[in-house]
Design a protein around this motif. Sequence first.
Motif, PDB file in Angstrom:
ATOM      1  N   ILE A   7       0.844  -1.197   0.000  1.00 18.05           N
ATOM      2  CA  ILE A   7       0.000   0.000   0.000  1.00 18.05           C
ATOM      3  C   ILE A   7       0.877   1.245   0.000  1.00 18.05           C
ATOM      4  CG2 ILE A   7      -0.196   0.067   2.507  1.00 18.05           C
ATOM      5  CD1 ILE A   7      -3.073   1.019   2.216  1.00 18.05           C
ATOM      6  N   SER A   8       0.367   2.311  -0.587  1.00 16.08           N
ATOM      7  CA  SER A   8       1.025   3.615  -0.540  1.00 16.08           C
ATOM      8  C   SER A   8       0.142   4.574   0.250  1.00 16.08           C
ATOM      9  CB  SER A   8       1.224   4.177  -1.948  1.00 16.08           C
ATOM     10  OG  SER A   8       2.139   3.385  -2.652  1.00 16.08           O
ATOM     11  N   ILE A   9       0.775   5.355   1.103  1.00 19.23           N
ATOM     12  CA  ILE A   9       0.044   6.275   1.985  1.00 19.23           C
ATOM     13  C   ILE A   9       0.765   7.617   1.965  1.00 19.23           C
ATOM     14  CG2 ILE A   9      -0.556   6.734   4.399  1.00 19.23           C
ATOM     15  CD1 ILE A   9      -0.829   3.762   4.810  1.00 19.23           C
ATOM     16  N   ASN A  10       0.014   8.703   2.065  1.00 16.27           N
ATOM     17  CA  ASN A  10       0.651  10.020   2.159  1.00 16.27           C
ATOM     18  C   ASN A  10       0.190  10.774   3.402  1.00 16.27           C
ATOM     19  OD1 ASN A  10      -1.899  10.749   1.414  1.00 16.27           O
ATOM     20  ND2 ASN A  10      -1.306  11.965  -0.345  1.00 16.27           N
ATOM     21  N   ASN A  11      -0.304  10.034   4.389  1.00 12.19           N
ATOM     22  CA  ASN A  11      -0.785  10.629   5.629  1.00 12.19           C
ATOM     23  C   ASN A  11      -0.124   9.901   6.796  1.00 12.19           C
ATOM     24  OD1 ASN A  11      -2.785  10.416   8.014  1.00 12.19           O
ATOM     25  ND2 ASN A  11      -3.471  12.219   6.880  1.00 12.19           N
ATOM     26  N   ILE A  12       0.571  10.642   7.646  1.00 10.39           N
ATOM     27  CA  ILE A  12       1.322  10.030   8.742  1.00 10.39           C
ATOM     28  C   ILE A  12       0.398   9.320   9.734  1.00 10.39           C
ATOM     29  CG2 ILE A  12       2.846  10.529  10.701  1.00 10.39           C
ATOM     30  CD1 ILE A  12       4.141  12.679   8.908  1.00 10.39           C
ATOM     31  N   GLY A  13      -0.784   9.868   9.974  1.00  7.98           N
ATOM     32  CA  GLY A  13      -1.737   9.226  10.886  1.00  7.98           C
ATOM     33  C   GLY A  13      -2.178   7.866  10.365  1.00  7.98           C
ATOM     34  N   GLN A  14      -2.494   7.787   9.082  1.00  4.02           N
ATOM     35  CA  GLN A  14      -2.874   6.503   8.479  1.00  4.02           C
ATOM     36  C   GLN A  14      -1.702   5.536   8.501  1.00  4.02           C
ATOM     37  OE1 GLN A  14      -4.345   7.480   4.584  1.00  4.02           O
ATOM     38  NE2 GLN A  14      -6.382   7.980   5.342  1.00  4.02           N
ATOM     39  N   LEU A  15      -0.507   6.060   8.276  1.00  6.33           N
ATOM     40  CA  LEU A  15       0.682   5.211   8.314  1.00  6.33           C
ATOM     41  C   LEU A  15       0.825   4.544   9.679  1.00  6.33           C
ATOM     42  CD1 LEU A  15       3.366   4.172   7.139  1.00  6.33           C
ATOM     43  CD2 LEU A  15       4.417   6.249   8.067  1.00  6.33           C
ATOM     44  N   GLU A  16       0.619   5.296  10.736  1.00  3.73           N
ATOM     45  CA  GLU A  16       0.746   4.727  12.086  1.00  3.73           C
ATOM     46  C   GLU A  16      -0.279   3.628  12.329  1.00  3.73           C
ATOM     47  OE1 GLU A  16       3.284   5.192  14.125  1.00  3.73           O
ATOM     48  OE2 GLU A  16       4.113   6.536  12.609  1.00  3.73           O
ATOM     49  N   ILE A  17      -1.475   3.783  11.790  1.00  7.30           N
ATOM     50  CA  ILE A  17      -2.498   2.734  11.929  1.00  7.30           C
ATOM     51  C   ILE A  17      -2.057   1.468  11.196  1.00  7.30           C
ATOM     52  CG2 ILE A  17      -4.856   2.068  11.276  1.00  7.30           C
ATOM     53  CD1 ILE A  17      -5.600   5.060  11.721  1.00  7.30           C
ATOM     54  N   VAL A  18      -1.585   1.629   9.969  1.00  5.94           N
ATOM     55  CA  VAL A  18      -1.138   0.476   9.175  1.00  5.94           C
ATOM     56  C   VAL A  18       0.033  -0.223   9.863  1.00  5.94           C
ATOM     57  CG1 VAL A  18      -0.060  -0.212   6.998  1.00  5.94           C
ATOM     58  CG2 VAL A  18      -2.011   1.346   6.990  1.00  5.94           C
ATOM     59  N   LYS A  19       0.998   0.551  10.348  1.00  2.72           N
ATOM     60  CA  LYS A  19       2.141  -0.038  11.044  1.00  2.72           C
ATOM     61  C   LYS A  19       1.686  -0.821  12.275  1.00  2.72           C
ATOM     62  CE  LYS A  19       5.568   2.750  11.821  1.00  2.72           C
ATOM     63  NZ  LYS A  19       6.402   3.964  12.044  1.00  2.72           N
ATOM     64  N   SER A  20       0.760  -0.253  13.015  1.00  5.63           N
ATOM     65  CA  SER A  20       0.247  -0.917  14.208  1.00  5.63           C
ATOM     66  C   SER A  20      -0.437  -2.244  13.865  1.00  5.63           C
ATOM     67  CB  SER A  20      -0.727   0.008  14.933  1.00  5.63           C
ATOM     68  OG  SER A  20      -1.276  -0.624  16.049  1.00  5.63           O
ATOM     69  N   LEU A  21      -1.226  -2.227  12.807  1.00  4.12           N
ATOM     70  CA  LEU A  21      -1.893  -3.465  12.374  1.00  4.12           C
ATOM     71  C   LEU A  21      -0.876  -4.530  11.977  1.00  4.12           C
ATOM     72  CD1 LEU A  21      -4.826  -1.999  10.263  1.00  4.12           C
ATOM     73  CD2 LEU A  21      -5.057  -3.389  12.335  1.00  4.12           C
ATOM     74  N   LEU A  22       0.091  -4.156  11.173  1.00  2.00           N
ATOM     75  CA  LEU A  22       1.094  -5.125  10.729  1.00  2.00           C
ATOM     76  C   LEU A  22       1.911  -5.647  11.909  1.00  2.00           C
ATOM     77  CD1 LEU A  22       2.296  -3.413   7.428  1.00  2.00           C
ATOM     78  CD2 LEU A  22       0.762  -5.386   7.663  1.00  2.00           C
ATOM     79  N   GLN A  23       2.265  -4.775  12.829  1.00  2.00           N
ATOM     80  CA  GLN A  23       3.019  -5.197  14.008  1.00  2.00           C
ATOM     81  C   GLN A  23       2.209  -6.160  14.865  1.00  2.00           C
ATOM     82  OE1 GLN A  23       4.146  -1.523  15.904  1.00  2.00           O
ATOM     83  NE2 GLN A  23       5.667  -1.046  14.326  1.00  2.00           N
TER      84      GLN A  23
END
Length: 69
Positions: A7-23
């Motif tokens: 996935i590609s993201i350009n929003n830091i808040g959304q990035l943190e959600i994605v990182k949290s899910l993957l972790q």
Amino acid sequence: MKFIKVISINNIGQLEIVKSLLQSFKIPYYVTNENFASLYGEADGLTQMDIMVREDKIEEAEDILKDFL
């Protein structure tokens, strides 16, 4: 091991959600341009960040992130 963009993201808040899910599912990943994007601070959205997932976990990651895809 090869990594593939999930996935590609350009929003830091959304990035943190994605990182949290993957972790939380222990899926190996890395993010391109994450440090560069943080330089913009309040100008969020200027830099595209790609979430790269290990090839053998791509289907699992896509299933977890289906709402973002």
